[in-house]
Each structure stands twice: as C-alpha cells, then as structure tokens.
Design a protein around this motif. Sequence first.
Motif: not given
Length: 200
Positions: A89-104, A106-118
């Motif tokens: 029902l949502e996009w599962h996407i990994s990001f580096k832990r250092t990214v700015t989280r406010s960018r997630f 969003i209204d669309y599309p639904p995203v589930r974020c995973y913070m991963v060590q570099e």
Amino acid sequence: MNQAEKIRSVITDAGGIARTADFNAAGFANYAVAEMCRQGLIVRVRSGYYALPDESQQEEAIVARLFSDGIVCMDSALFYYGYSDKSPLEWHISFKRTVTRSRFKIDYPPVRCYMVQESIFELGAARGDWAGVSLNIYDRERTICDCFKRRSQMDSELFAKAVNAYAADDQKNLANLSQYAKKLRVYRQVTDLMEVLLNG
C-alpha cells in the motif's frame, strides 16, 4: 505558446515533476503557481513540487524524481521480484541515516522509509524497471537478508512466502546471499533456514 502549453512544457522539461523554482525560471511568479494549483491546472505532489493532473498518478515517475537517492526495499522489492503476491500500500524505500527526514512528509505517493547506516546502504544496490521508469532497488539477496534482519517486524506469512520463493528462484545467487548475510549479521539465521529449504 499558450499558458497550458507553457505549463506542460515546464513540467515535461523537468522530467514529469516540476519545482516552484522551475516555474519561476519560466517566468511564473510564486502567486501564479499557487493560482494554477487552485484552478487545477497543476497538482501539488508535495511542498514545492507539482505535476500535471493527468500524470499525477504515475507513482513510479514521482518516486524516481523525489527519491532518486533512495533504494526500493522490503515489501516493494519482494513484490517486484515476485516473492510476494501482495502489492504494498506504500513504497518501501531505504535511505542513508543522514538524510533530512522532513522531505518524507508528502501527500503522494505514500512512502515508508527505512534509515540505513552508510556502511551497508549500497550493499546489493541494483536497478529495476517499473513500467519504463528506472529505480534503485536492492537485489534479491539483499532483499532476503533484510527480511531476516527485520523478521520480527514482518508478517510471518509474508516472510515464509518470500524465503520459499527465493529458494525456488533460478536467479538466486547463494554466494552473494552468504556474503551479504555476514555483513548484515544474519548469517546464522540465513544459512540455517536456507539449508533446510534447499536440501529438504
């Protein structure tokens, strides 16, 4: 070129999603962008990002534009490889832990974020094709290792289906699976279960 053509040109030149800055560069003031949005000429995807109304549902293109630094993972990757028949029902996407989280936010599309060590972020990174849109995605082996790493957070049925489907996959790479499992510290869990599935 009329206004509609100019709007379409700005968005097309920007790859399907234009920023407020793209409109500014084309001669549209901020108030004009807000007015176009109010009139339904463009659709707000997230703060400062806009798409054409007839193209606003192309999730893959939006994900590619907004999250080019992310890597599709977990449920979304399982569905892509055919290890799950349940479309997330949502996009599962990994990001580096250092990214700015406010960018997630969003209204669309639904995203589930995973913070991963570099140090392990790019392990198993590959490219996948979604309806002609190329996105970063973890390969089969990294995806399965992530399932073991996050097993307690996964639906047990989904986990079982995924590992069984991987074991039956002709494109699996057990050498990479072993290598990734060691780096992700799930080697024992992975090898114990895979030996059972592969050897009966």
